[in-house]
Design an enzyme around this catalytic site. Structure first.
Site, short mmCIF file in Angstrom:
data_model
loop_
_atom_site.label_atom_id
_atom_site.label_comp_id
_atom_site.label_asym_id
_atom_site.label_seq_id
_atom_site.Cartn_x
_atom_site.Cartn_y
_atom_site.Cartn_z
N SER A 110 10.78 -6.10 18.56
CA SER A 110 10.66 -7.41 19.21
C SER A 110 11.04 -7.27 20.68
CB SER A 110 11.63 -8.40 18.56
OG SER A 110 11.64 -9.63 19.24
N TYR A 141 20.01 -11.93 15.42
CA TYR A 141 18.64 -11.51 15.06
C TYR A 141 18.17 -10.42 16.02
CZ TYR A 141 13.55 -11.50 15.19
OH TYR A 141 12.24 -11.10 15.23
N1 LIG Z 1 6.95 -14.62 15.54
C1 LIG Z 1 7.56 -14.06 16.58
O1 LIG Z 1 7.74 -14.65 17.67
C2 LIG Z 1 8.02 -12.63 16.48
C3 LIG Z 1 8.31 -11.93 17.67
C4 LIG Z 1 8.74 -10.61 17.59
C5 LIG Z 1 8.87 -10.00 16.36
N2 LIG Z 1 8.58 -10.69 15.21
C6 LIG Z 1 8.73 -9.99 13.94
O2 LIG Z 1 7.43 -9.90 13.37
C7 LIG Z 1 7.55 -9.67 11.96
C8 LIG Z 1 6.59 -10.57 11.24
O3 LIG Z 1 6.97 -11.92 11.49
P1 LIG Z 1 5.93 -13.10 11.67
O4 LIG Z 1 6.14 -13.65 13.03
O5 LIG Z 1 4.59 -12.68 11.24
O6 LIG Z 1 6.60 -14.18 10.68
P2 LIG Z 1 6.23 -14.68 9.22
O7 LIG Z 1 4.86 -15.28 9.23
O8 LIG Z 1 7.39 -15.49 8.80
O9 LIG Z 1 6.13 -13.34 8.36
C9 LIG Z 1 7.24 -12.71 7.78
C10 LIG Z 1 6.71 -11.85 6.64
O10 LIG Z 1 7.80 -11.10 6.09
C11 LIG Z 1 7.76 -11.25 4.69
N3 LIG Z 1 9.09 -11.08 4.12
C12 LIG Z 1 10.23 -11.75 4.43
N4 LIG Z 1 11.23 -11.34 3.64
C13 LIG Z 1 10.72 -10.41 2.81
C14 LIG Z 1 11.25 -9.63 1.75
N5 LIG Z 1 12.55 -9.71 1.37
N6 LIG Z 1 10.43 -8.75 1.11
C15 LIG Z 1 9.12 -8.64 1.47
N7 LIG Z 1 8.57 -9.36 2.46
C16 LIG Z 1 9.36 -10.23 3.11
C17 LIG Z 1 7.19 -12.64 4.46
O11 LIG Z 1 6.57 -12.75 3.19
P3 LIG Z 1 7.22 -13.41 1.87
O12 LIG Z 1 8.02 -14.60 2.29
O13 LIG Z 1 5.98 -13.71 1.08
O14 LIG Z 1 8.03 -12.33 1.25
C18 LIG Z 1 6.11 -12.68 5.53
O15 LIG Z 1 4.94 -12.05 5.06
C19 LIG Z 1 9.04 -9.87 11.63
O16 LIG Z 1 9.66 -8.60 11.55
C20 LIG Z 1 9.56 -10.64 12.85
O17 LIG Z 1 10.94 -10.42 13.05
C21 LIG Z 1 8.15 -11.99 15.25
#
Ligand SMILES: NC(=O)c1ccc[n+]([C@@H]2O[C@H](COP(=O)([O-])OP(=O)(O)OC[C@H]3O[C@@H](n4cnc5c(N)ncnc54)[C@H](OP(=O)(O)O)[C@@H]3O)[C@@H](O)[C@H]2O)c1
Length: 224
Positions: free
Chosen positions: A136, A148
């Site tokens: 991130s 975080y």
């Molecule tokens: N959105 C942002 O601004 C941003 C910026 C930088 C980095 N990120 C990172 O990008 C990644 C993806 O996030 P996103 O933005 O796409 O958010 P998101 O739509 O909330 O996706 C998170 C994903 O992680 C899965 N997950 C959560 N806990 C889990 C577990 N215990 N086992 C297996 N899967 C799990 C969720 O699926 P289930 O709930 O179905 O398990 C979901 O598919 C994360 O690592 C986040 O920290 C996000």
């Protein structure tokens, strides 16, 4: 050309689901891993024979190990793994926050990445494959008091260390570092920020770089 195979954790929504769609559009097979079995099944239906849903929890070693073996067996080999599952905190701050919520977050954001990598390595060593981790912007610059963000500093440090280790046998490791992305990670829509498809493009850029090039990091921010 032989289709390559990518296992994606956190594939049920957001960046992971967008990366699955982009990868299949570019001729990859994908293994889809997350806890939400119904969402994974719907995405696998949409993507057809190129996708296999393997539901599980990334904090449970057996779940992710079995998923990696199943995807590698089903598609005959595993060329790349995208350790992308992650979560944020509802209550920020060391004084105001909830230690139990920290524990859950650290289990997913740190142990989940370690367990995914452990499950992936035997397969990736066979294919001189590629590990991609979702870091991130919050893991490469300081944000006041962010716990975080600190979990993502771990991911960035580990990604660099894995890049060194994997280079010893011809593998590659990339950390993707997005700023704010409009995904279900946030309760409210963020239409003027990055879209999940922008991050998916960055992942595919790293995966499809010429084999002589190891893309160690892709850092992308919303323009404004
Ligand atoms: N959105 C942002 O601004 C941003 C910026 C930088 C980095 N990120 C990172 O990008 C990644 C993806 O996030 P996103 O933005 O796409 O958010 P998101 O739509 O909330 O996706 C998170 C994903 O992680 C899965 N997950 C959560 N806990 C889990 C577990 N215990 N086992 C297996 N899967 C799990 C969720 O699926 P289930 O709930 O179905 O398990 C979901 O598919 C994360 O690592 C986040 O920290 C996000």
């Amino acid at each position: 050309m032989r289709r390559r195979t990518l296992l994606i954790t956190g594939a049920s929504t957001g960046i992971g689901a967008a990366t699955a769609r982009a990868a299949v559009a570019r001729g990859w097979n994908v293994g889809l891993f997350a806890r939400s079995a119904e969402k994974l099944a719907a995405l696998a239906d949409e993507l057809g024979d190129a996708a296999l849903a393997v539901p599980g929890d990334v904090t449970r070693e057996a779940d992710i190990a079995q998923a990696a073996d199943r995807v590698a067996g089903h598609f005959d080999r595993l060329d790349a793994v995208f350790a992308n599952a992650g979560m944020g905190l509802d209550t920020p701050g060391t004084e105001a926050g909830d230690p139990e919520e920290w524990r859950r977050m650290l289990d997913v954001n740190i142990m989940g990445v370690l367990l995914t990598t452990r499950a992936a390595l035997p397969h990736l060593r066979e294919t001189q494959g590629h590990l991609v981790l979702t870091g991130s912007a919050a893991g490469r610059r300081h944000i006041p008091g962010s716990i975080y963000g600190s979990s993502k500093w771990f991911v960035h440090g580990y990604a660099g260390n894995m890049a060194e280790e994997m280079a010893e046998w011809g593998g590659r490791c990339t950390v993707i570092a997005p700023g704010m992305v409009d995904t279900p990670f946030f309760d409210a829509p963020k239409p003027d920020k990055l879209q999940a498809e922008d991050v998916a493009d960055a992942v595919l850029y790293a995966l499809e770089a010429d084999p002589r090039a190891a893309v160690r990091e892709v850092f992308l921010m919303p323009r404004n």
